[in-house]
Design a protein around this motif. Structure first.
Motif, PDB file in Angstrom:
ATOM      1  N   PRO A 211       0.668  -1.223  -0.113  1.00 49.93           N
ATOM      2  CA  PRO A 211      -0.023   0.122  -0.050  1.00 49.93           C
ATOM      3  C   PRO A 211       0.979   1.183  -0.075  1.00 49.93           C
ATOM      4  N   TRP A 212       2.113   1.194  -0.265  1.00 48.26           N
ATOM      5  CA  TRP A 212       3.015   2.372   0.217  1.00 48.26           C
ATOM      6  C   TRP A 212       3.110   3.260  -1.112  1.00 48.26           C
ATOM      7  N   LEU A 213       2.887   2.746  -2.190  1.00 48.17           N
ATOM      8  CA  LEU A 213       2.675   3.593  -3.520  1.00 48.17           C
ATOM      9  C   LEU A 213       1.741   3.187  -4.335  1.00 48.17           C
ATOM     10  N   ARG A 214       0.907   4.233  -4.899  1.00 47.28           N
ATOM     11  CA  ARG A 214      -0.036   3.882  -5.891  1.00 47.28           C
ATOM     12  C   ARG A 214       0.480   4.521  -7.067  1.00 47.28           C
ATOM     13  N   MET A 215       0.517   3.174  -8.022  1.00 43.93           N
ATOM     14  CA  MET A 215       1.376   3.141  -9.437  1.00 43.93           C
ATOM     15  C   MET A 215       0.258   3.320 -10.652  1.00 43.93           C
TER      16      MET A 215
ATOM     17  N   SER B  14      -3.946   4.159 -11.560  1.00 45.04           N
ATOM     18  CA  SER B  14      -5.295   4.694 -11.328  1.00 45.04           C
ATOM     19  C   SER B  14      -6.173   3.654 -10.922  1.00 45.04           C
ATOM     20  N   THR B  15      -5.949   2.180 -11.241  1.00 49.26           N
ATOM     21  CA  THR B  15      -6.858   1.259 -10.946  1.00 49.26           C
ATOM     22  C   THR B  15      -6.451   0.625  -9.567  1.00 49.26           C
ATOM     23  N   GLN B  16      -5.545   1.147  -8.872  1.00 47.46           N
ATOM     24  CA  GLN B  16      -5.090   0.677  -7.613  1.00 47.46           C
ATOM     25  C   GLN B  16      -5.956   1.877  -6.571  1.00 47.46           C
ATOM     26  N   LYS B  17      -5.972   1.072  -5.300  1.00 43.56           N
ATOM     27  CA  LYS B  17      -6.785   1.743  -4.268  1.00 43.56           C
ATOM     28  C   LYS B  17      -5.739   2.978  -3.745  1.00 43.56           C
ATOM     29  N   LYS B  18      -6.447   3.941  -3.326  1.00 38.94           N
ATOM     30  CA  LYS B  18      -5.863   5.296  -2.906  1.00 38.94           C
ATOM     31  C   LYS B  18      -5.914   5.273  -1.493  1.00 38.94           C
ATOM     32  N   TYR B  19      -4.855   5.521  -0.661  1.00 38.38           N
ATOM     33  CA  TYR B  19      -4.887   5.759   0.507  1.00 38.38           C
ATOM     34  C   TYR B  19      -4.372   7.103   0.985  1.00 38.38           C
ATOM     35  N   LYS B  20      -4.831   7.668   2.392  1.00 40.63           N
ATOM     36  CA  LYS B  20      -4.388   8.926   2.521  1.00 40.63           C
ATOM     37  C   LYS B  20      -2.909   9.241   2.378  1.00 40.63           C
ATOM     38  N   LEU B  21      -2.161   8.451   2.597  1.00 43.12           N
ATOM     39  CA  LEU B  21      -0.823   8.633   2.707  1.00 43.12           C
ATOM     40  C   LEU B  21      -0.092   8.805   1.287  1.00 43.12           C
TER      41      LEU B  21
ATOM     42  N   PHE C 299      12.831   7.601  -0.384  1.00 39.47           N
ATOM     43  CA  PHE C 299      13.278   6.800   0.620  1.00 39.47           C
ATOM     44  C   PHE C 299      12.885   5.430   0.147  1.00 39.47           C
ATOM     45  N   LEU C 300      11.681   5.070  -0.186  1.00 42.85           N
ATOM     46  CA  LEU C 300      11.216   3.633  -0.519  1.00 42.85           C
ATOM     47  C   LEU C 300      11.922   3.097  -1.459  1.00 42.85           C
ATOM     48  N   TYR C 301      12.357   3.915  -2.754  1.00 43.27           N
ATOM     49  CA  TYR C 301      13.089   3.472  -3.677  1.00 43.27           C
ATOM     50  C   TYR C 301      14.567   2.965  -3.207  1.00 43.27           C
TER      51      TYR C 301
ATOM     52  N   ALA D 114       5.748  14.117 -10.850  1.00 39.95           N
ATOM     53  CA  ALA D 114       4.418  14.819 -11.357  1.00 39.95           C
ATOM     54  C   ALA D 114       3.339  13.468 -11.407  1.00 39.95           C
ATOM     55  N   TYR D 115       3.656  12.230 -11.998  1.00 41.03           N
ATOM     56  CA  TYR D 115       2.749  11.286 -12.353  1.00 41.03           C
ATOM     57  C   TYR D 115       2.422  10.876 -10.836  1.00 41.03           C
ATOM     58  N   LEU D 116       3.499  10.544  -9.992  1.00 46.51           N
ATOM     59  CA  LEU D 116       3.285  10.108  -8.506  1.00 46.51           C
ATOM     60  C   LEU D 116       2.292  11.300  -7.839  1.00 46.51           C
ATOM     61  N   ARG D 117       2.320  12.474  -8.059  1.00 47.29           N
ATOM     62  CA  ARG D 117       1.476  13.403  -7.278  1.00 47.29           C
ATOM     63  C   ARG D 117       0.103  13.176  -7.989  1.00 47.29           C
ATOM     64  N   ASP D 118       0.040  13.019  -9.226  1.00 48.70           N
ATOM     65  CA  ASP D 118      -1.493  12.752  -9.647  1.00 48.70           C
ATOM     66  C   ASP D 118      -2.069  11.790  -9.110  1.00 48.70           C
ATOM     67  N   MET D 119      -1.318  10.566  -9.282  1.00 50.32           N
ATOM     68  CA  MET D 119      -1.892   9.270  -8.688  1.00 50.32           C
ATOM     69  C   MET D 119      -2.302   9.558  -7.174  1.00 50.32           C
TER      70      MET D 119
END
Length: 355
Positions: free
Chosen positions: A142-146, A148-155, A165-167, A347-352
């Protein structure tokens, strides 16, 4: 989900593209595998890695020099992965199968598993690029949403800040966690793992042990625990960051697609080659230093269309691919500079993250 199926076209873009690329090699009388430049580079990286390792472990340099050398060691691990292991695993390093196997085996010496890599990367990722639920490379939940079909969490709202850091954790988690998860679950994501033979089990465990001896046991014995821990963390975190960035810039930027198969028949809208072009991007292809260090993986479009061709030929065949794309009206995604691709990824990660 069941394995997706690609569309079949009467006038196949892929067929024409293969014909043109094959003609190029025939006319130039070149083999599609590696050449002297690649072998020289591979030997150079290997010798450099051994030299840096020996100096770090047996000569215990000052702290500042040790950290600098640990960064270089991390970069060399990534470079060997990009240039040697990657081509070898695809069978494009050499015309000799044994040499290819040895090149691919470098991953085992560096702590990974060539068996797991072959199934995860060569079979799943290359066939089903950016398809959520199949391509394990975009499953960082659940750490990253890569997608639009994946569930979005507040983080995820902040993922374009903390992804660095995750990378950086990729390499250390790869060799100490994820390989073992795949081994014991016998699955990669939702895909059942290919049945392992006795030799595969022996190789997996023996090389995991060898890696622990070389990169953990011996350094602790000669340099001490604290010096080893600092050096090991610097090395693995830097290697993880470099590996992650290079692979993510290839598929998760603003202009790449994330197609999903039809729920009715499991089919995708495009044929396989066009799917690869829609889901893949190049970056900094005119920068010879970057191309040399990342093993041509900045020519990711060429690699995905022709994975069995060595990266030393990508600049040449890219011209053929671009021309064919223009004739068939297929988009060819490319970022002129690496910093532009990184900005697009952020920018893509921000949009997701914002949904």
């Amino acid at each position: 989900m069941s394995t997706p199926k690609f569309a079949v076209k009467a006038q196949s873009f892929h067929t024409e593209l293969k014909r043109r690329v094959n003609t190029y090699f025939e006319e130039q009388r070149k083999k599609p595998t590696g050449n002297f430049n690649l072998y020289f580079k591979a030997i150079g990286f290997g010798v450099a890695l051994v030299a840096v390792y020996v100096h770090l472990v047996f000569f215990t340099p000052a702290l500042w020099l040790g950290i600098a050398e640990s960064l270089v060691l991390g970069g060399l691990i990534a470079a060997i992965g990009f240039n040697v292991m990657h081509d070898g695993a695809h069978g494009s390093f050499s015309t000799n199968k044994v040499v290819n196997m040895m090149a691919a085996f470098s991953l085992n010496m560096l702590g990974g598993s060539s068996f797991m890599w072959n199934f995860k990367h060569n079979i799943i990722h290359h066939a089903y690029t950016n398809i959520d639920g199949v391509d394990d490379d975009i499953d960082i939940q659940p750490w990253l949403r890569m997608s639009s079909t994946q569930k979005k969490y507040k983080l995820h709202k902040y993922q374009h800040y903390y992804f660095w850091f995750l990378y950086s954790l990729l390499y250390i988690l790869w060799i100490f966690v994820m390989d073992y998860q795949k081994y014991f679950k016998q699955k990669i994501g939702n895909m059942p793992l290919k049945k392992m033979e006795v030799k595969d089990h022996v190789v997996f465990w023996s090389f995991k042990f060898i890696h622990l001896i070389i990169f953990v046991g011996i350094p602790i014995y000669f340099a001490g625990f604290t010096a080893w821990l600092v050096g090991f963390l610097v090395t693995t975190l830097f290697a993880g960051l470099v590996i992650s960035i290079v692979f993510q810039l290839a598929h998760t930027v603003e202009h790449t697609h994330f197609p999903m198969p039809s729920e009715e028949d499991g089919r995708l809208a495009d044929e396989w080659a066009i799917h690869q072009l829609k889901t893949t991007a190049n970056f900094a292809t005119r920068n010879k230093l970057i191309s040399m260090l990342v093993g041509g993986l900045n020519f990711q479009v060429e690699h995905h269309l022709f994975p069995k061709i060595s990266h030393v030929h990508y600049p040449a065949i890219s011209r053929i691919i671009k021309q064919t794309c223009r004739e068939f009206n297929v988009e060819y995604i490319e970022y002129p500079k690496m910093r532009m691709a990184i900005a697009s990824h952020v920018a893509y990660l921000r949009d997701m993250g914002r949904g």
